[in-house]
Design a protein around this motif. Structure first.
Motif, PDB file in Angstrom:
ATOM      1  N   LEU A  29       4.578  -2.501  -4.957  1.00  0.00           N
ATOM      2  CA  LEU A  29       3.467  -2.233  -4.004  1.00  0.00           C
ATOM      3  C   LEU A  29       2.167  -3.383  -4.359  1.00  0.00           C
ATOM      4  O   LEU A  29       1.647  -3.800  -3.522  1.00  0.00           O
ATOM      5  CB  LEU A  29       2.794  -0.791  -4.227  1.00  0.00           C
ATOM      6  N   TYR A  30       2.348  -3.514  -5.588  1.00  0.00           N
ATOM      7  CA  TYR A  30       1.441  -4.778  -6.110  1.00  0.00           C
ATOM      8  C   TYR A  30       1.823  -6.024  -5.358  1.00  0.00           C
ATOM      9  O   TYR A  30       0.872  -6.460  -4.675  1.00  0.00           O
ATOM     10  CB  TYR A  30       1.349  -5.077  -7.472  1.00  0.00           C
ATOM     11  N   PHE A  31       2.936  -6.376  -5.322  1.00  0.00           N
ATOM     12  CA  PHE A  31       3.633  -7.526  -4.578  1.00  0.00           C
ATOM     13  C   PHE A  31       3.106  -7.712  -3.037  1.00  0.00           C
ATOM     14  O   PHE A  31       2.436  -8.637  -2.661  1.00  0.00           O
ATOM     15  CB  PHE A  31       4.742  -8.035  -4.885  1.00  0.00           C
ATOM     16  N   LYS A  32       3.211  -6.420  -2.342  1.00  0.00           N
ATOM     17  CA  LYS A  32       3.188  -6.213  -1.067  1.00  0.00           C
ATOM     18  C   LYS A  32       1.614  -6.546  -0.733  1.00  0.00           C
ATOM     19  O   LYS A  32       1.292  -7.269   0.250  1.00  0.00           O
ATOM     20  CB  LYS A  32       3.586  -5.123  -0.449  1.00  0.00           C
ATOM     21  N   ALA A  94       6.700  -7.788   2.708  1.00  0.00           N
ATOM     22  CA  ALA A  94       5.211  -7.933   3.288  1.00  0.00           C
ATOM     23  C   ALA A  94       5.574  -8.330   4.669  1.00  0.00           C
ATOM     24  O   ALA A  94       5.121  -9.683   4.639  1.00  0.00           O
ATOM     25  CB  ALA A  94       4.331  -8.616   2.461  1.00  0.00           C
ATOM     26  N   ASP A  95       6.358  -7.811   5.367  1.00  0.00           N
ATOM     27  CA  ASP A  95       6.832  -8.413   6.648  1.00  0.00           C
ATOM     28  C   ASP A  95       5.790  -8.262   7.941  1.00  0.00           C
ATOM     29  O   ASP A  95       6.156  -8.491   9.193  1.00  0.00           O
ATOM     30  CB  ASP A  95       8.094  -8.014   7.044  1.00  0.00           C
ATOM     31  N   LYS A  96       4.883  -7.416   7.656  1.00  0.00           N
ATOM     32  CA  LYS A  96       3.793  -7.278   9.033  1.00  0.00           C
ATOM     33  C   LYS A  96       2.789  -8.488   9.287  1.00  0.00           C
ATOM     34  O   LYS A  96       2.609  -8.861   8.183  1.00  0.00           O
ATOM     35  CB  LYS A  96       2.985  -5.891   8.866  1.00  0.00           C
ATOM     36  N   SER A  97       2.737  -8.698  10.273  1.00  0.00           N
ATOM     37  CA  SER A  97       1.583  -9.863  10.662  1.00  0.00           C
ATOM     38  C   SER A  97       0.342  -9.446  11.296  1.00  0.00           C
ATOM     39  O   SER A  97      -0.516 -10.122  11.215  1.00  0.00           O
ATOM     40  CB  SER A  97       2.548 -10.688  11.516  1.00  0.00           C
ATOM     41  N   ASP A 101      -0.927  -3.123  11.133  1.00  0.00           N
ATOM     42  CA  ASP A 101       0.286  -3.094  10.508  1.00  0.00           C
ATOM     43  C   ASP A 101       0.440  -3.079   9.076  1.00  0.00           C
ATOM     44  O   ASP A 101       1.143  -2.411   8.473  1.00  0.00           O
ATOM     45  CB  ASP A 101       1.493  -3.840  11.251  1.00  0.00           C
ATOM     46  N   MET A 102      -0.224  -3.981   8.643  1.00  0.00           N
ATOM     47  CA  MET A 102      -0.524  -4.272   7.315  1.00  0.00           C
ATOM     48  C   MET A 102      -1.241  -2.851   6.526  1.00  0.00           C
ATOM     49  O   MET A 102      -0.502  -2.642   5.518  1.00  0.00           O
ATOM     50  CB  MET A 102      -1.046  -5.235   6.875  1.00  0.00           C
ATOM     51  N   VAL A 103      -2.083  -2.544   7.138  1.00  0.00           N
ATOM     52  CA  VAL A 103      -2.929  -1.475   6.460  1.00  0.00           C
ATOM     53  C   VAL A 103      -1.787  -0.089   6.694  1.00  0.00           C
ATOM     54  O   VAL A 103      -1.724   0.547   5.677  1.00  0.00           O
ATOM     55  CB  VAL A 103      -4.217  -1.158   7.202  1.00  0.00           C
ATOM     56  N   ALA A 104      -1.285   0.056   7.714  1.00  0.00           N
ATOM     57  CA  ALA A 104      -0.264   1.048   7.701  1.00  0.00           C
ATOM     58  C   ALA A 104       0.922   0.945   6.867  1.00  0.00           C
ATOM     59  O   ALA A 104       1.338   2.019   6.405  1.00  0.00           O
ATOM     60  CB  ALA A 104       0.139   1.238   9.130  1.00  0.00           C
ATOM     61  N   ASP A 105       1.370  -0.205   6.638  1.00  0.00           N
ATOM     62  CA  ASP A 105       2.463  -0.539   5.654  1.00  0.00           C
ATOM     63  C   ASP A 105       2.187  -0.044   4.443  1.00  0.00           C
ATOM     64  O   ASP A 105       2.764   0.532   3.499  1.00  0.00           O
ATOM     65  CB  ASP A 105       2.955  -1.787   5.937  1.00  0.00           C
ATOM     66  N   LEU A 106       0.985  -0.297   3.705  1.00  0.00           N
ATOM     67  CA  LEU A 106       0.256  -0.115   2.535  1.00  0.00           C
ATOM     68  C   LEU A 106       0.076   1.365   2.337  1.00  0.00           C
ATOM     69  O   LEU A 106       0.439   1.929   1.307  1.00  0.00           O
ATOM     70  CB  LEU A 106      -1.126  -1.011   2.345  1.00  0.00           C
ATOM     71  N   LEU A 107      -0.466   1.787   3.436  1.00  0.00           N
ATOM     72  CA  LEU A 107      -0.587   3.431   3.386  1.00  0.00           C
ATOM     73  C   LEU A 107       0.787   4.328   3.244  1.00  0.00           C
ATOM     74  O   LEU A 107       0.951   4.928   2.393  1.00  0.00           O
ATOM     75  CB  LEU A 107      -1.024   3.834   4.709  1.00  0.00           C
ATOM     76  N   VAL A 108       1.809   3.686   3.701  1.00  0.00           N
ATOM     77  CA  VAL A 108       3.426   4.296   3.542  1.00  0.00           C
ATOM     78  C   VAL A 108       3.605   3.985   2.030  1.00  0.00           C
ATOM     79  O   VAL A 108       3.925   4.815   1.541  1.00  0.00           O
ATOM     80  CB  VAL A 108       4.252   3.718   4.646  1.00  0.00           C
ATOM     81  N   GLY A 109       3.438   2.801   1.891  1.00  0.00           N
ATOM     82  CA  GLY A 109       3.536   2.543   0.259  1.00  0.00           C
ATOM     83  C   GLY A 109       2.913   3.274  -0.664  1.00  0.00           C
ATOM     84  O   GLY A 109       3.543   3.701  -1.813  1.00  0.00           O
ATOM     85  N   HIS A 110       1.538   3.619  -0.524  1.00  0.00           N
ATOM     86  CA  HIS A 110       0.818   4.362  -1.501  1.00  0.00           C
ATOM     87  C   HIS A 110       1.271   5.707  -1.427  1.00  0.00           C
ATOM     88  O   HIS A 110       1.594   6.537  -2.311  1.00  0.00           O
ATOM     89  CB  HIS A 110      -0.630   4.314  -1.266  1.00  0.00           C
ATOM     90  N   GLU A 111       1.582   6.335  -0.389  1.00  0.00           N
ATOM     91  CA  GLU A 111       2.345   7.656  -0.195  1.00  0.00           C
ATOM     92  C   GLU A 111       3.513   7.799  -0.930  1.00  0.00           C
ATOM     93  O   GLU A 111       3.909   8.790  -1.603  1.00  0.00           O
ATOM     94  CB  GLU A 111       2.390   7.991   1.533  1.00  0.00           C
ATOM     95  N   GLN A 112       4.567   6.741  -0.877  1.00  0.00           N
ATOM     96  CA  GLN A 112       5.714   6.876  -1.300  1.00  0.00           C
ATOM     97  C   GLN A 112       5.371   6.745  -2.959  1.00  0.00           C
ATOM     98  O   GLN A 112       6.295   7.557  -3.560  1.00  0.00           O
ATOM     99  CB  GLN A 112       6.559   5.449  -0.980  1.00  0.00           C
ATOM    100  N   VAL A 113       4.551   5.945  -3.405  1.00  0.00           N
ATOM    101  CA  VAL A 113       4.453   5.957  -4.753  1.00  0.00           C
ATOM    102  C   VAL A 113       3.793   7.538  -5.211  1.00  0.00           C
ATOM    103  O   VAL A 113       4.451   7.878  -6.446  1.00  0.00           O
ATOM    104  CB  VAL A 113       3.315   4.776  -5.293  1.00  0.00           C
ATOM    105  N   VAL A 114       3.109   7.967  -4.516  1.00  0.00           N
ATOM    106  CA  VAL A 114       2.642   9.330  -4.640  1.00  0.00           C
ATOM    107  C   VAL A 114       3.972  10.318  -5.086  1.00  0.00           C
ATOM    108  O   VAL A 114       3.856  10.836  -5.897  1.00  0.00           O
ATOM    109  CB  VAL A 114       1.626   9.997  -3.794  1.00  0.00           C
ATOM    110  N   GLY A 115       4.915  10.159  -4.135  1.00  0.00           N
ATOM    111  CA  GLY A 115       6.176  10.830  -4.290  1.00  0.00           C
ATOM    112  C   GLY A 115       6.765  10.591  -5.617  1.00  0.00           C
ATOM    113  O   GLY A 115       7.231  11.546  -6.378  1.00  0.00           O
ATOM    114  N   THR A 116       6.869   9.224  -5.976  1.00  0.00           N
ATOM    115  CA  THR A 116       7.765   9.023  -7.251  1.00  0.00           C
ATOM    116  C   THR A 116       6.899   9.420  -8.326  1.00  0.00           C
ATOM    117  O   THR A 116       7.394   9.879  -9.233  1.00  0.00           O
ATOM    118  CB  THR A 116       7.718   7.360  -7.218  1.00  0.00           C
ATOM    119  N   ALA A 147      -4.771   6.029  -0.344  1.00  0.00           N
ATOM    120  CA  ALA A 147      -4.152   6.354   0.619  1.00  0.00           C
ATOM    121  C   ALA A 147      -5.179   7.031   1.972  1.00  0.00           C
ATOM    122  O   ALA A 147      -5.277   6.503   3.025  1.00  0.00           O
ATOM    123  CB  ALA A 147      -2.964   7.396   0.668  1.00  0.00           C
ATOM    124  N   TRP A 148      -5.878   7.717   1.290  1.00  0.00           N
ATOM    125  CA  TRP A 148      -7.019   8.124   2.268  1.00  0.00           C
ATOM    126  C   TRP A 148      -8.026   7.204   2.900  1.00  0.00           C
ATOM    127  O   TRP A 148      -8.203   7.285   3.924  1.00  0.00           O
ATOM    128  CB  TRP A 148      -7.953   9.070   1.323  1.00  0.00           C
TER     129      TRP A 148
END
Length: 155
Positions: A29-32, A94-97, A101-116, A147-148
């Protein structure tokens, strides 16, 4: 080497694997986030460029504390990109242009880290590993808050 931490060897290795997953997802997530910081464009450039910088700086700082917890458990932290990727559930791509879409992708990433993190916290609770929980609980709070903020940025 002998460890007398109140955890069995199996508990320590299981906890280290769970914390390694948190580290790997945090690193991805840092890299993205950093890549989106470099590549964001459009009318919201300044605001998002600054937001992403704040977020990637926080993530980068967090990787050290997380890796040090792995070491405290008596296990080596990942020492290559390949090792990190092997433990991650989150893709660093980080494939969104488009900015939203970048914001939404990072949101998904933070939610995924929450699960981990929640999985690792569950295991810490089962093993009575309060020290790992003390490292991970603030991380959970940060990812939920981020995420919020990202969700609010999308409107």
């Amino acid at each position: 080497m002998s460890f007398n931490m109140g955890l069995t060897e199996n508990q320590r290795t299981d906890m280290a694997a769970a914390v390694t997953a948190v580290l790997a997802d945090t690193y991805a997530l840092y890299f993205k986030t950093h890549a989106y910081h470099w590549n964001v464009t459009g009318p919201r450039f300044h605001d998002l460029h600054t937001l992403f910088e704040t977020q990637y700086t926080e993530l980068w700082t967090a990787t050290d504390e997380i890796a040090e917890r792995i070491r405290a458990l008596g296990v080596k932290a990942p020492a290559s990109y390949d090792a990190m990727a092997a433990s991650a559930t989150l893709s660093p791509a980080a494939d969104k242009s488009e900015a939203n879409d970048m914001v939404a992708d990072l949101l998904v990433g933070h939610e995924q880290v929450v699960g981990t993190i929640r999985k690792a916290l569950d295991l810490a609770g089962e093993n009575g590993d309060e020290a790992t929980a003390d490292v991970l609980t603030p991380r959970l709070t940060i990812h939920e808050k981020t995420a919020w903020m990202l969700r609010s940025t999308l409107g």
